[in-house]
Design a protein around this motif. Structure first.
Motif, PDB file in Angstrom:
ATOM      1  N   HIS A   1       0.824  -1.216   0.000  1.00 33.87           N
ATOM      2  CA  HIS A   1       0.000   0.000   0.000  1.00 33.87           C
ATOM      3  C   HIS A   1       0.856   1.263   0.000  1.00 33.87           C
ATOM      4  O   HIS A   1       0.452   2.291  -0.551  1.00 33.87           O
ATOM      5  N   ALA A   2       2.047   1.170   0.596  1.00 35.29           N
ATOM      6  CA  ALA A   2       2.989   2.292   0.528  1.00 35.29           C
ATOM      7  C   ALA A   2       3.398   2.530  -0.933  1.00 35.29           C
ATOM      8  O   ALA A   2       3.480   3.678  -1.387  1.00 35.29           O
TER       9      ALA A   2
ATOM     10  N   PHE B   1      -5.120   4.945  -3.417  1.00 39.84           N
ATOM     11  CA  PHE B   1      -5.501   4.609  -2.040  1.00 39.84           C
ATOM     12  C   PHE B   1      -6.449   3.414  -2.066  1.00 39.84           C
ATOM     13  O   PHE B   1      -7.513   3.491  -2.675  1.00 39.84           O
TER      14      PHE B   1
ATOM     15  N   LEU C   1       0.776   4.394  -2.666  1.00 35.93           N
ATOM     16  CA  LEU C   1       0.771   5.806  -2.286  1.00 35.93           C
ATOM     17  C   LEU C   1       1.936   6.548  -2.948  1.00 35.93           C
ATOM     18  O   LEU C   1       1.853   7.742  -3.229  1.00 35.93           O
ATOM     19  N   ASP C   2       3.008   5.829  -3.230  1.00 33.25           N
ATOM     20  CA  ASP C   2       4.162   6.427  -3.912  1.00 33.25           C
ATOM     21  C   ASP C   2       3.939   6.506  -5.427  1.00 33.25           C
ATOM     22  O   ASP C   2       4.757   7.061  -6.155  1.00 33.25           O
ATOM     23  N   THR C   3       2.840   5.937  -5.878  1.00 34.35           N
ATOM     24  CA  THR C   3       2.464   5.988  -7.298  1.00 34.35           C
ATOM     25  C   THR C   3       1.988   7.401  -7.633  1.00 34.35           C
ATOM     26  O   THR C   3       1.480   8.102  -6.770  1.00 34.35           O
ATOM     27  N   TYR C   4       2.162   7.825  -8.875  1.00 32.76           N
ATOM     28  CA  TYR C   4       1.732   9.176  -9.246  1.00 32.76           C
ATOM     29  C   TYR C   4       0.794   9.137 -10.452  1.00 32.76           C
ATOM     30  O   TYR C   4       1.210   8.671 -11.501  1.00 32.76           O
TER      31      TYR C   4
ATOM     32  N   PRO D   1      -1.277   9.189  -6.761  1.00 30.04           N
ATOM     33  CA  PRO D   1      -1.286   8.119  -5.760  1.00 30.04           C
ATOM     34  C   PRO D   1      -2.579   7.308  -5.775  1.00 30.04           C
ATOM     35  O   PRO D   1      -3.633   7.804  -6.164  1.00 30.04           O
TER      36      PRO D   1
END
Lengths: 399, 399
Positions: A263-264, A274, A267-270, A272
């Motif tokens: 899941h981190a 959720f 969240l680091d995806t752009y 992000p």
């Protein structure tokens, strides 16, 4: 399949859902569905969660057709076509090698598939679905051997649903993907006291699908790349070892850490992604506080691409933990039908434990709990009354 | 300070808040407050957000004392003591070097400090607070030169509040921390059209403090380690370059990515730390959809260790974006007092934009907006009527 009969040849199979404890997120090859890291899962028991599929083969059928949960679907989807093509290719190979029973190769198929759990539950059904499709087609066309490489081409995680118990999907290194297959680490009988609770969370918004989600993550997350290259290889060894030793704290901590890291990476995806809702976060807090209260890791959580929690614990802790969940997520009605699956005995919560957890209750945050355990891989259903297609090869009216 | 007077010597200063666009998270030395990576921030304008501090020095004072926002606090806190000790050490050095005006070294101080924003706003006040303390003490004891290394020992990010505009905190490599200091990248006048909106989110739960949070992250997050070692160094260069060129899209995307990666590292912490609330997530979705609608990056978000969003945008986009926020987070009353700080002109939202954003409104999710811009570093307040301590060196009654 037996030849020369105007009645379709029918075969029905069931296949399980699996939940990864070392997560798969990201492909290095989109067409062959080759992952950027290995993964490891627990196969859930089919008594609670399964897909059932009937395949009918007949020379009278004009085209391949597919019904999912009572509704006809487009069978030209590339991933479905991959599975059909690969099974037929193997069957042809078998026939060319001189094996019997691989006729019907030029015949069309009717496929009918249902899940015994509501789609609304938000459980990833594609793994069980493609595992069941491939297993059933293989039965129909008399194909044997490891089929996980074919199931993988339907849905990556489907390859892990081809085996029971604890299953590893080796990422492989070949460009053609031939070594990207699943294999059993331990059978379901290995760890009988392990219990699994699926906490079906109420969800407001439909999250982004995993296929496009993982594409964006691979393209944009520097942390995902590091995870795949430098973190997961060691975790695979550690997880295998924890399962072999039935070391629950080691298994549980690694499971939670790997879920969080997945899941981190989202969240680091752009932009992000959720997947964890406020209910999911509350479950995470609850588990950590529960464990802290007892000074040992009794319970673990894992979350896939959605808000539902999958809880791992030992049989002896199930009654109390279920009560804790029910206390901090008060159900709509009187708790009736809140627990499905394996029976859970009653337990009384101590005030001390309630205070140690000390969270603000979230009414109706969890719709229900499915109580289950590790289970076997796909199997043939021998009872012909269970076929989803009638003797003419079309869905039974009851669907 | 002038000597030989029974009246305390009084000096008052103000210092700004800063918001990091390349985030600081994790120390390599807890006592000296040395970070595991460099960071970069924008200093916010003191017209909207500031700490004001008065220092009184008198030979009549029996002990060092401190009042924060009207309440006396324990001055023996190690970080406060570090700042006092270091300033006195520098003053002693100055005197030994033969400089005048560094008397009062043996005298005790009374310190009184207030923020012009409510603590409830959840804005990190420790950066402005320690910057102001160190700057004021330096004035009182006649210490000059770069003081960021001392402010750093009060609160890491305080070192960046010692300068205006765009400020870099170089992590340094020395064990004694002497090279871990802040320096200005560009003054606030460099990018006058840049605007900053602080979206103060309603928060249910007090999140974990940053000091203990970052300790746990350093101890447990493999992703944070990778971020600090391999991601941030390049981002520091890219961010500096984006600011130098006033390249808003580059600045904005890097700001968002770095905020997300910081929160990803928190989630990879064990047990995981969540700072982003459902309101924060809605702001993130809103910003990405707003930018997507226009096909360009007009707005960026950044979140520190709490749910408040800090929005960066260009002056020209402020009125519309504020309307968008107000639409998707309908305020309690009629929008009165919803916007504080720099005036924001009215704007009309197109139906097209509302639909493009297409989120479910979250009533009262945001309490209010502080509209501000980049501003200068700490300064001396010359008007004696602004002192927070009266001529006897004790807090004025109005506090």
């Amino acid at each position: 399949m037996p030849e020369d009969n105007d009645n379709p040849y029918l075969v029905s199979c069931s296949a399980p859902v699996n939940i990864a404890v070392i997560k798969y997120w990201g492909k290095r090859d989109e067409d062959l569905i080759l992952p950027i890291n290995s993964s490891l899962s627990v196969t859930l028991h089919q008594d609670q969660l399964k897909t059932t599929t009937t395949v009918a083969v007949s020379r009278l059928f004009k085209e391949d057709r597919l019904w999912l949960n009572g509704k006809e679907e487009d069978i030209t989807h590339p991933r479905l076509q991959s599975c059909l093509r690969e099974i037929r290719r193997l069957a042809r190979k078998r026939r060319n090698d001189g094996n019997p029973d691989s006729a019907g190769l030029s015949h069309k198929v009717h496929i009918c598939s249902v899940n015994n759990f509501p789609t609304a539950a938000g459980l990833a059904s594609s793994a069980a679905g493609f595992a069941c499709l491939v297993y059933s087609l293989a039965q129909a066309f008399g194909v044997e051997g490891d089929l996980s490489g074919i199931a993988r081409q339907g849905s990556g995680s489907a390859c892990r649903s081809m085996y029971g118990g604890f299953v590893e999907w080796k990422m492989g290194s070949r460009e053609d993907g031939k070594d990207s297959v699943a294999q059993q680490v331990e059978p379901e009988s290995h760890w009988p006291e392990l219990r699994i609770l699926v906490l079906v969370a109420s969800a407001k918004r439909k999250p982004i699908g995993s296929t496009s989600g993982m594409q964006t993550s691979v393209q944009t997350s520097l942390l995902l790349k590091h995870r795949a290259e430098s973190v997961v290889p060691r975790r695979m060894d550690e997880m295998t070892e924890a399962i072999r030793r039935k070391d629950f704290p080691a298994f549980a901590e690694l499971t939670m850490k790997d879920s969080n890291q997945f899941h981190a990476s989202c969240l680091d995806t752009y932009p992000p992604i959720f997947y964890l809702s406020s209910v999911s976060q509350q479950v995470i807090h609850l588990v950590h506080r529960y464990n802290r209260h007892y000074g040992e890791t009794r319970v673990a959580y894992s979350f896939d691409a959605g808000p539902n929690a999958v809880i791992f614990t030992s049989q002896q802790h199930v009654p109390e933990f279920v009560q804790v969940v029910q206390h901090f997520f008060p159900p709509d009605a009187n708790g009736e039908d809140f627990i499905k699956g394996l029976p859970v005995t009653d337990a009384v919560l101590s005030e001390e434990l309630k205070q140690a957890v000390g969270l603000e209750p979230m009414p109706k945050g969890i719709n229900y709990i499915i109580s289950t355990k590790a289970g076997p891989g796909p199997r043939v259903i021998s009872d012909p009354s269970q076929h989803l297609l009638s003797s003419d090869g079309f869905p039974k009216k009851t669907l």
